[in-house]
Design a protein around this motif. Sequence first.
Motif, PDB file in Angstrom:
ATOM      1  N   ASN A   1      26.575  53.333  90.374  1.00  0.00           N
ATOM      2  CA  ASN A   1      26.891  52.229  89.469  1.00  0.00           C
ATOM      3  C   ASN A   1      27.791  51.240  90.197  1.00  0.00           C
ATOM      4  N   LEU A   2      27.782  49.985  89.756  1.00  0.00           N
ATOM      5  CA  LEU A   2      28.635  48.985  90.392  1.00  0.00           C
ATOM      6  C   LEU A   2      28.991  47.895  89.390  1.00  0.00           C
ATOM      7  N   THR A   3      30.103  47.238  89.667  1.00  0.00           N
ATOM      8  CA  THR A   3      30.514  46.075  88.877  1.00  0.00           C
ATOM      9  C   THR A   3      30.941  44.965  89.820  1.00  0.00           C
ATOM     10  N   VAL A   4      30.470  43.764  89.573  1.00  0.00           N
ATOM     11  CA  VAL A   4      30.915  42.599  90.322  1.00  0.00           C
ATOM     12  C   VAL A   4      31.560  41.619  89.344  1.00  0.00           C
ATOM     13  N   TYR A   5      32.480  40.812  89.882  1.00  0.00           N
ATOM     14  CA  TYR A   5      33.333  40.001  89.031  1.00  0.00           C
ATOM     15  C   TYR A   5      33.239  38.522  89.382  1.00  0.00           C
ATOM     16  N   CYS A   6      33.514  37.729  88.361  1.00  0.00           N
ATOM     17  CA  CYS A   6      33.505  36.278  88.500  1.00  0.00           C
ATOM     18  C   CYS A   6      34.719  35.765  87.740  1.00  0.00           C
ATOM     19  N   ASN A   7      35.660  35.151  88.442  1.00  0.00           N
ATOM     20  CA  ASN A   7      36.915  34.737  87.816  1.00  0.00           C
ATOM     21  C   ASN A   7      37.211  33.271  88.067  1.00  0.00           C
ATOM     22  N   SER A   8      37.838  32.651  87.096  1.00  0.00           N
ATOM     23  CA  SER A   8      38.194  31.244  87.216  1.00  0.00           C
ATOM     24  C   SER A   8      39.466  30.960  86.437  1.00  0.00           C
ATOM     25  N   SER A   9      40.158  29.922  86.813  1.00  0.00           N
ATOM     26  CA  SER A   9      41.306  29.464  86.030  1.00  0.00           C
ATOM     27  C   SER A   9      40.853  28.460  84.974  1.00  0.00           C
ATOM     28  N   SER A  10      39.587  28.086  85.019  1.00  0.00           N
ATOM     29  CA  SER A  10      39.044  27.100  84.086  1.00  0.00           C
ATOM     30  C   SER A  10      38.267  27.779  82.968  1.00  0.00           C
ATOM     31  N   VAL A  11      38.231  27.125  81.838  1.00  0.00           N
ATOM     32  CA  VAL A  11      37.440  27.604  80.705  1.00  0.00           C
ATOM     33  C   VAL A  11      36.056  26.963  80.779  1.00  0.00           C
ATOM     34  N   PHE A  12      35.029  27.772  80.585  1.00  0.00           N
ATOM     35  CA  PHE A  12      33.663  27.261  80.595  1.00  0.00           C
ATOM     36  C   PHE A  12      33.018  27.416  79.220  1.00  0.00           C
ATOM     37  N   SER A  13      32.233  26.434  78.856  1.00  0.00           N
ATOM     38  CA  SER A  13      31.507  26.529  77.588  1.00  0.00           C
ATOM     39  C   SER A  13      30.426  27.604  77.659  1.00  0.00           C
ATOM     40  N   SER A  14      29.914  27.812  78.850  1.00  0.00           N
ATOM     41  CA  SER A  14      28.930  28.865  79.060  1.00  0.00           C
ATOM     42  C   SER A  14      28.934  29.255  80.525  1.00  0.00           C
ATOM     43  N   LEU A  15      28.404  30.409  80.801  1.00  0.00           N
ATOM     44  CA  LEU A  15      28.379  30.901  82.174  1.00  0.00           C
ATOM     45  C   LEU A  15      27.038  31.582  82.404  1.00  0.00           C
ATOM     46  N   GLN A  16      26.512  31.400  83.587  1.00  0.00           N
ATOM     47  CA  GLN A  16      25.228  31.992  83.922  1.00  0.00           C
ATOM     48  C   GLN A  16      25.369  32.907  85.133  1.00  0.00           C
ATOM     49  N   TRP A  17      24.527  33.928  85.168  1.00  0.00           N
ATOM     50  CA  TRP A  17      24.384  34.794  86.336  1.00  0.00           C
ATOM     51  C   TRP A  17      22.986  34.604  86.904  1.00  0.00           C
ATOM     52  N   TYR A  18      22.947  34.486  88.224  1.00  0.00           N
ATOM     53  CA  TYR A  18      21.691  34.322  88.947  1.00  0.00           C
ATOM     54  C   TYR A  18      21.575  35.393  90.016  1.00  0.00           C
ATOM     55  N   ARG A  19      20.330  35.681  90.412  1.00  0.00           N
ATOM     56  CA  ARG A  19      20.083  36.522  91.571  1.00  0.00           C
ATOM     57  C   ARG A  19      19.220  35.709  92.526  1.00  0.00           C
ATOM     58  N   GLN A  20      19.598  35.737  93.799  1.00  0.00           N
ATOM     59  CA  GLN A  20      18.868  34.960  94.790  1.00  0.00           C
ATOM     60  C   GLN A  20      18.447  35.853  95.942  1.00  0.00           C
ATOM     61  N   GLU A  21      17.196  35.705  96.345  1.00  0.00           N
ATOM     62  CA  GLU A  21      16.680  36.435  97.501  1.00  0.00           C
ATOM     63  C   GLU A  21      16.429  35.446  98.629  1.00  0.00           C
ATOM     64  N   PRO A  22      16.394  35.929  99.861  1.00  0.00           N
ATOM     65  CA  PRO A  22      16.237  35.029 101.016  1.00  0.00           C
ATOM     66  C   PRO A  22      15.009  34.140 100.889  1.00  0.00           C
ATOM     67  N   GLY A  23      15.192  32.849 101.160  1.00  0.00           N
ATOM     68  CA  GLY A  23      14.083  31.917 101.130  1.00  0.00           C
ATOM     69  C   GLY A  23      13.676  31.460  99.749  1.00  0.00           C
ATOM     70  N   GLU A  24      14.407  31.898  98.737  1.00  0.00           N
ATOM     71  CA  GLU A  24      14.082  31.512  97.369  1.00  0.00           C
ATOM     72  C   GLU A  24      15.276  30.837  96.718  1.00  0.00           C
ATOM     73  N   GLY A  25      15.012  30.164  95.600  1.00  0.00           N
ATOM     74  CA  GLY A  25      16.106  29.597  94.840  1.00  0.00           C
ATOM     75  C   GLY A  25      16.709  30.634  93.917  1.00  0.00           C
ATOM     76  N   PRO A  26      17.883  30.343  93.352  1.00  0.00           N
ATOM     77  CA  PRO A  26      18.489  31.274  92.397  1.00  0.00           C
ATOM     78  C   PRO A  26      17.588  31.453  91.172  1.00  0.00           C
ATOM     79  N   VAL A  27      17.497  32.677  90.704  1.00  0.00           N
ATOM     80  CA  VAL A  27      16.711  32.984  89.513  1.00  0.00           C
ATOM     81  C   VAL A  27      17.667  33.384  88.406  1.00  0.00           C
ATOM     82  N   LEU A  28      17.561  32.697  87.284  1.00  0.00           N
ATOM     83  CA  LEU A  28      18.476  32.931  86.169  1.00  0.00           C
ATOM     84  C   LEU A  28      18.264  34.325  85.567  1.00  0.00           C
TER      85      LEU A  28
END
Lengths: 113, 110
Positions: B18-45
Amino acid sequence: EAGVTQFPSHSVIEKGQTVTLRCDPISGHDNLYWYRRVMGKEIKFLLHFVKESKQDESGMPNNRFLAERTGGTYSTLKVQPAELEDSGVYFCASSHAGLDGYTFGSGTRLTVV
Amino acid sequence: TQLLEQSPQFLSIQEGENLTVYCNSSSVFSSLQWYRQEPGEGPVLLVTVVTGGEVKKLKRLTFQFGDARKDSSLHITAAQTGDTGLYLCAGAGNNNDMRFGAGTRLTVKP
């Protein structure tokens, strides 16, 4: 349904030359975004079109970059004259409204030598 | 200074862990997205989270948006080799232009 298409996939040009990148968004998506990732850095926003109008171009690095979206369909991003630091991967994304259907293309890898 | 800090930068684990990855900011966001990207491709939502405290599940992936809408985490249960890739978080700006973190590069070894 076709995704976001970018052309060319790779481009190698010499410093001082001109390059034009093209993005075809998903049909019906009014919002079109350009992003760029330079080596070792995060993906950064360049500009945003709503239909044919530039909504926000605050991320454009300088006046060597010109983006157009005539007729509100495909968009082009021209770099003239290209400099070494312009090398990177240029991504285009489109969405229907807001974040609805936010989709990225595969990118254009630009290398300026 | 990055608007969104992702950690760890690199993660290499064995299949099944199992694993956990983190995303932190000092700013407030109205929404947040996670993407996965593979070599030679664009980010996939993968997911969009909009409500503070929201938890979304996508098969073995669990996404959480912090109560204050400044941070998010992605937890993967029983990782598979097919999960290998670059995981990016991105916060929505005023015009829904996305502000990206530098990503976590995950390698799942067989």
